[in-house]
Design a protein around this motif. Structure first.
Motif, PDB file in Angstrom:
ATOM      1  N   PRO A 116      -6.305  15.604  29.953  1.00 34.35           N
ATOM      2  CA  PRO A 116      -5.534  14.552  30.202  1.00 34.35           C
ATOM      3  C   PRO A 116      -5.309  13.376  29.019  1.00 34.35           C
ATOM      4  CG  PRO A 116      -7.436  14.894  31.891  1.00 34.35           C
ATOM      5  CD  PRO A 116      -7.666  15.795  30.631  1.00 34.35           C
ATOM      6  N   ASN A 117      -6.019  13.769  27.861  1.00 33.66           N
ATOM      7  CA  ASN A 117      -5.740  12.671  26.673  1.00 33.66           C
ATOM      8  C   ASN A 117      -5.098  13.435  25.651  1.00 33.66           C
ATOM      9  OD1 ASN A 117      -7.088  10.505  28.012  1.00 33.66           O
ATOM     10  ND2 ASN A 117      -8.974  11.237  27.617  1.00 33.66           N
ATOM     11  N   HIS A 118      -4.330  14.684  25.889  1.00 40.01           N
ATOM     12  CA  HIS A 118      -3.932  15.286  24.899  1.00 40.01           C
ATOM     13  C   HIS A 118      -2.576  14.714  24.534  1.00 40.01           C
ATOM     14  CE1 HIS A 118      -2.252  18.697  22.466  1.00 40.01           C
ATOM     15  NE2 HIS A 118      -3.534  19.288  22.679  1.00 40.01           N
ATOM     16  N   SER A 119      -2.265  13.919  23.514  1.00 39.94           N
ATOM     17  CA  SER A 119      -1.103  13.212  23.230  1.00 39.94           C
ATOM     18  C   SER A 119       0.069  13.847  22.857  1.00 39.94           C
ATOM     19  CB  SER A 119      -1.632  12.337  21.974  1.00 39.94           C
ATOM     20  OG  SER A 119      -1.869  12.940  20.924  1.00 39.94           O
ATOM     21  N   GLN A 167      15.492  15.094  28.408  1.00 43.48           N
ATOM     22  CA  GLN A 167      16.541  15.922  28.337  1.00 43.48           C
ATOM     23  C   GLN A 167      17.177  16.356  29.837  1.00 43.48           C
ATOM     24  OE1 GLN A 167      18.158  17.197  25.709  1.00 43.48           O
ATOM     25  NE2 GLN A 167      16.998  15.899  24.398  1.00 43.48           N
ATOM     26  N   LEU A 168      16.185  16.309  30.670  1.00 42.69           N
ATOM     27  CA  LEU A 168      16.550  16.525  32.194  1.00 42.69           C
ATOM     28  C   LEU A 168      17.218  15.388  32.980  1.00 42.69           C
ATOM     29  CD1 LEU A 168      13.627  19.094  32.979  1.00 42.69           C
ATOM     30  CD2 LEU A 168      16.053  19.548  32.347  1.00 42.69           C
ATOM     31  N   CYS A 169      16.922  14.159  32.064  1.00 42.07           N
ATOM     32  CA  CYS A 169      17.416  12.963  32.967  1.00 42.07           C
ATOM     33  C   CYS A 169      16.461  12.498  33.966  1.00 42.07           C
ATOM     34  CB  CYS A 169      18.763  12.839  33.008  1.00 42.07           C
ATOM     35  SG  CYS A 169      19.465  13.714  34.465  1.00 42.07           S
ATOM     36  N   ARG A 170      15.098  12.908  33.823  1.00 39.92           N
ATOM     37  CA  ARG A 170      14.126  12.464  34.818  1.00 39.92           C
ATOM     38  C   ARG A 170      13.543  11.463  34.182  1.00 39.92           C
ATOM     39  NH1 ARG A 170      11.318  18.077  36.443  1.00 39.92           N
ATOM     40  NH2 ARG A 170       9.563  16.683  37.189  1.00 39.92           N
ATOM     41  N   TYR A 171      14.141  10.375  34.114  1.00 38.64           N
ATOM     42  CA  TYR A 171      13.845   9.293  33.243  1.00 38.64           C
ATOM     43  C   TYR A 171      12.731   8.410  33.535  1.00 38.64           C
ATOM     44  CZ  TYR A 171      18.874   9.828  31.342  1.00 38.64           C
ATOM     45  OH  TYR A 171      19.878  10.405  30.976  1.00 38.64           O
ATOM     46  N   GLU A 172      12.431   8.322  34.842  1.00 40.95           N
ATOM     47  CA  GLU A 172      11.216   7.473  35.307  1.00 40.95           C
ATOM     48  C   GLU A 172       9.930   8.322  34.807  1.00 40.95           C
ATOM     49  OE1 GLU A 172      13.706   7.794  37.066  1.00 40.95           O
ATOM     50  OE2 GLU A 172      14.268   5.902  37.635  1.00 40.95           O
ATOM     51  N   GLU A 173       9.848   9.670  35.077  1.00 38.62           N
ATOM     52  CA  GLU A 173       8.976  10.547  34.664  1.00 38.62           C
ATOM     53  C   GLU A 173       8.497  10.416  32.958  1.00 38.62           C
ATOM     54  OE1 GLU A 173       8.439  14.186  37.165  1.00 38.62           O
ATOM     55  OE2 GLU A 173      10.485  13.505  37.372  1.00 38.62           O
ATOM     56  N   SER A 174       9.701  10.512  32.475  1.00 38.66           N
ATOM     57  CA  SER A 174       9.759  10.569  30.869  1.00 38.66           C
ATOM     58  C   SER A 174       9.327   9.067  30.739  1.00 38.66           C
ATOM     59  CB  SER A 174      11.388  10.586  30.363  1.00 38.66           C
ATOM     60  OG  SER A 174      11.313  10.814  28.981  1.00 38.66           O
ATOM     61  N   GLU A 175       9.479   8.188  31.176  1.00 40.60           N
ATOM     62  CA  GLU A 175       9.271   7.001  30.585  1.00 40.60           C
ATOM     63  C   GLU A 175       7.713   6.832  30.651  1.00 40.60           C
ATOM     64  OE1 GLU A 175      10.081   1.898  31.242  1.00 40.60           O
ATOM     65  OE2 GLU A 175      11.040   3.524  32.742  1.00 40.60           O
ATOM     66  N   GLU A 176       7.129   7.395  31.685  1.00 42.95           N
ATOM     67  CA  GLU A 176       5.699   7.194  32.156  1.00 42.95           C
ATOM     68  C   GLU A 176       4.704   8.030  30.852  1.00 42.95           C
ATOM     69  OE1 GLU A 176       4.839   8.645  35.794  1.00 42.95           O
ATOM     70  OE2 GLU A 176       5.842   7.006  37.061  1.00 42.95           O
ATOM     71  N   SER A 177       5.442   9.160  30.720  1.00 41.88           N
ATOM     72  CA  SER A 177       4.900  10.094  29.642  1.00 41.88           C
ATOM     73  C   SER A 177       5.116   9.384  28.179  1.00 41.88           C
ATOM     74  CB  SER A 177       5.478  11.419  29.406  1.00 41.88           C
ATOM     75  OG  SER A 177       5.037  11.972  30.548  1.00 41.88           O
ATOM     76  N   LYS A 181       4.899   6.105  27.668  1.00 46.47           N
ATOM     77  CA  LYS A 181       3.980   5.103  27.564  1.00 46.47           C
ATOM     78  C   LYS A 181       2.391   5.574  27.473  1.00 46.47           C
ATOM     79  CE  LYS A 181       6.739   1.619  30.082  1.00 46.47           C
ATOM     80  NZ  LYS A 181       6.984   0.849  31.289  1.00 46.47           N
ATOM     81  N   LYS A 182       2.169   6.642  28.151  1.00 50.07           N
ATOM     82  CA  LYS A 182       0.772   7.208  27.942  1.00 50.07           C
ATOM     83  C   LYS A 182       0.701   7.645  26.730  1.00 50.07           C
ATOM     84  CE  LYS A 182      -2.974   8.621  29.819  1.00 50.07           C
ATOM     85  NZ  LYS A 182      -4.071   7.780  30.415  1.00 50.07           N
ATOM     86  N   TYR A 183       1.730   8.232  26.108  1.00 50.36           N
ATOM     87  CA  TYR A 183       1.459   8.693  24.583  1.00 50.36           C
ATOM     88  C   TYR A 183       1.144   7.555  23.680  1.00 50.36           C
ATOM     89  CZ  TYR A 183       2.650  10.243  19.817  1.00 50.36           C
ATOM     90  OH  TYR A 183       2.564  10.515  18.599  1.00 50.36           O
ATOM     91  N   LEU A 184       1.935   6.526  23.859  1.00 50.90           N
ATOM     92  CA  LEU A 184       1.764   4.920  23.100  1.00 50.90           C
ATOM     93  C   LEU A 184       0.475   4.673  23.179  1.00 50.90           C
ATOM     94  CD1 LEU A 184       5.286   3.886  23.184  1.00 50.90           C
ATOM     95  CD2 LEU A 184       4.312   4.788  21.073  1.00 50.90           C
ATOM     96  N   ALA A 223       8.594   6.531  15.670  1.00 46.65           N
ATOM     97  CA  ALA A 223       9.207   7.435  16.136  1.00 46.65           C
ATOM     98  C   ALA A 223       9.320   7.692  17.724  1.00 46.65           C
ATOM     99  CB  ALA A 223       9.050   8.828  15.618  1.00 46.65           C
ATOM    100  N   ALA A 224       8.039   7.343  18.473  1.00 38.18           N
ATOM    101  CA  ALA A 224       8.239   7.551  19.877  1.00 38.18           C
ATOM    102  C   ALA A 224       8.678   6.314  20.388  1.00 38.18           C
ATOM    103  CB  ALA A 224       6.530   7.728  20.378  1.00 38.18           C
TER     104      ALA A 224
END
Length: 475
Positions: A72-75, A87-97, A99-102, A110-111
């Motif tokens: 679960p911590n694989h950045s 790319q799939l415009c699943r923007y809410e899910e993308s935003e969560e990922s 933020k988790k990466y950051l 870059a992120a």
């Protein structure tokens, strides 16, 4: 010895059991979701890259989710997952990922830039949807292109919206092309099948439109929009055929009702309605409804001003309404565009002849008699009018009386002569062969000319028609 062998066998069985348990519980998280074979994280990331390259984003997401379930911590998995979801415009899910990466890798510029772009993409798509609802289709298209070309190249939602916008902007060829790209990726995309079918429909390519609707209904027989468009088109084609069949059978009144019913089904279907209006115009001409036919052909020409047949038929309709100059104008223009069409040429000649006849003097009307009047009736009418309009009996209005008398005398010269009357009835312009009034050679009812106080002598062969007068030597 037996005891030793038995112990050895138990040892081997225990080792095998331990090996299987190790594979099941330790290595399972790294088993591919695609081919169920064991692999390591590096192998999964390699396959993720390959799937992203060929836009198999669902497979890439499955592998990335597998990595994150194990760690679960694989950045890196979060970063790649965020990019795929964008790319799939699943923007809410993308935003969560993102933020988790950051959280795991704070300060990654870059992120942070990609997260900012994500916000721009989300806003652009929302703006496009709002503009679509407001019917500002051109502006909406600009925002959709920004989403697809800059931020989210595989956003099906944006691509479907783009095709809908093209449809509203009547760019049917563009809608067909764009929806074709969607169907290459997913041949059973119902939205793409529906919209592409509608584009073909508005181009009046009805057979191809039906095939798209049918394919969609095979996937989802209860799809409401597909059912509505499919059966709507079937009914339109049925009513159109009924109109054409009734026309061919001479049932013109029924054909009129069918053409009108077909037109009412979709007033916006210009590519098909132009032919319905033309068919309606033809039938109304056959029924002698000139004004209705004129309106129908005019509607056809509003859709396609280059439709020669509609122009020619409108000329025929104008003949019925006695707009002879308008008829000649339409038929002349139609003939210029289609000089090989002899039927248009014949109609033009008929219209020109009618126009010419309308401008010549109607000798029957001048004498106040019907076109079937006998020679005796013609003579009586002439005698009565000649006495009434003789200039010497109209001294207070001598100039007008002279002009009127000229017409009366000319009318009798034509209609009192069998040969000239036949030529006049045939449509010849007898005035071209007659001198009407002073300054012209030939016929002149005032003999030696007019002038105040002079005597007028009118010489007709055999004297004044009806007998009793050897000419008018004053009253």
């Amino acid at each position: 010895m037996k005891l030793l062998c038995s112990s050895t066998m138990d040892l081997f069985r225990a080792r095998d059991l331990f090996f299987h348990l190790f594979i099941l519980f330790i290595c399972q998280p790294l088993v591919s979701s695609q081919d169920a074979k064991p692999g390591n994280v590096a192998d999964l990331f390699k396959r993720v890259s390959e799937n992203i390259q060929v836009k198999r984003f669902s497979e890439a997401l499955n592998d990335l989710n597998t990595v994150l379930e194990d760690d679960p911590n694989h950045s890196e998995a979060y970063l790649r997952r965020a990019s795929v979801l964008r790319q799939l415009c699943r923007y809410e899910e993308s935003e969560e990922s993102y933020k988790k990466y950051l959280e795991l890798k704070p300060g990654d510029s870059a992120a942070e830039k990609e997260l900012s772009q994500l916000s721009q993409a989300k806003n652009a798509l929302e703006t496009a949807l709002n503009l679509f609802d407001s019917k500002e289709y051109g502006k909406a298209l600009d925002y959709v292109d920004k989403v697809v070309l800059v931020f989210s190249s595989s956003c099906i939602k944006a691509k479907i919206l783009k095709v809908k916008l093209m449809l509203e902007l009547k760019d049917y060829s563009g809608a067909i092309s764009e929806s074709g790209f969607i169907l290459k990726e997913d041949e059973n995309n119902l939205d793409a099948l529906l919209i592409r079918g509608r584009a073909y429909y508005y181009l009046a390519d009805h057979d191809v439109a039906l095939k798209h609707y049918q394919k969609g209904l095979r996937s989802d027989p209860e799809h409401s929009e597909l059912k509505k468009t499919y059966f709507g088109l079937k009914n339109l084609l049925k009513k159109t055929k009924s109109a054409e069949d009734n026309e061919s059978k001479g049932k013109f009144r029924m054909a009129v009702e069918d053409f009108k019913a077909a037109l009412a089904m979709d007033p916006n279907h210009s590519a098909h309605n132009v032919h319905l209006y033309l068919g309606l115009c033809k039938v109304q001409i056959k029924l002698g409804r000139g004004k209705d036919a004129l309106d129908s052909c005019t509607e056809a020409l509003k859709i396609d001003e280059e439709l020669v047949e509609a122009l020619a038929q409108r000329g025929e309709a104008k003949l019925l309404t006695e707009d002879l100059e308008g008829a000649v104008q339409d038929l002349k223009e139609a003939y210029q565009k289609s000089s090989q069409d002899m039927s248009i040429r014949e109609s033009l000649m008929k219209a020109e002849r009618a126009l010419k006849m309308s401008k010549r003097k109607d000798w029957y009307k001048i004498l106040g008699i019907s076109k079937t009047a006998s020679i005796q009736e013609i003579k009586r009418a002439y005698k009565k009018l000649a006495l009434q309009w003789h200039p010497d009996k109209n001294v207070d209005n001598r100039e007008a009386a002279e002009e009127k008398f000229r017409e009366i005398a000319a009318a009798y010269e034509v209609l009192g002569d069998d040969e000239k009357r036949v030529r006049f009835d045939r449509g010849e312009d007898m005035e071209d062969n007659m001198g009407m009034g002073g300054g012209h050679g030939g016929f002149n009812p005032f003999g030696g000319g007019g002038g105040g106080g002079q005597q007028y002598t009118f010489h007709f062969e055999g004297g004044f028609p009806g007998g009793g007068f050897g000419g008018f030597d004053g009253f």
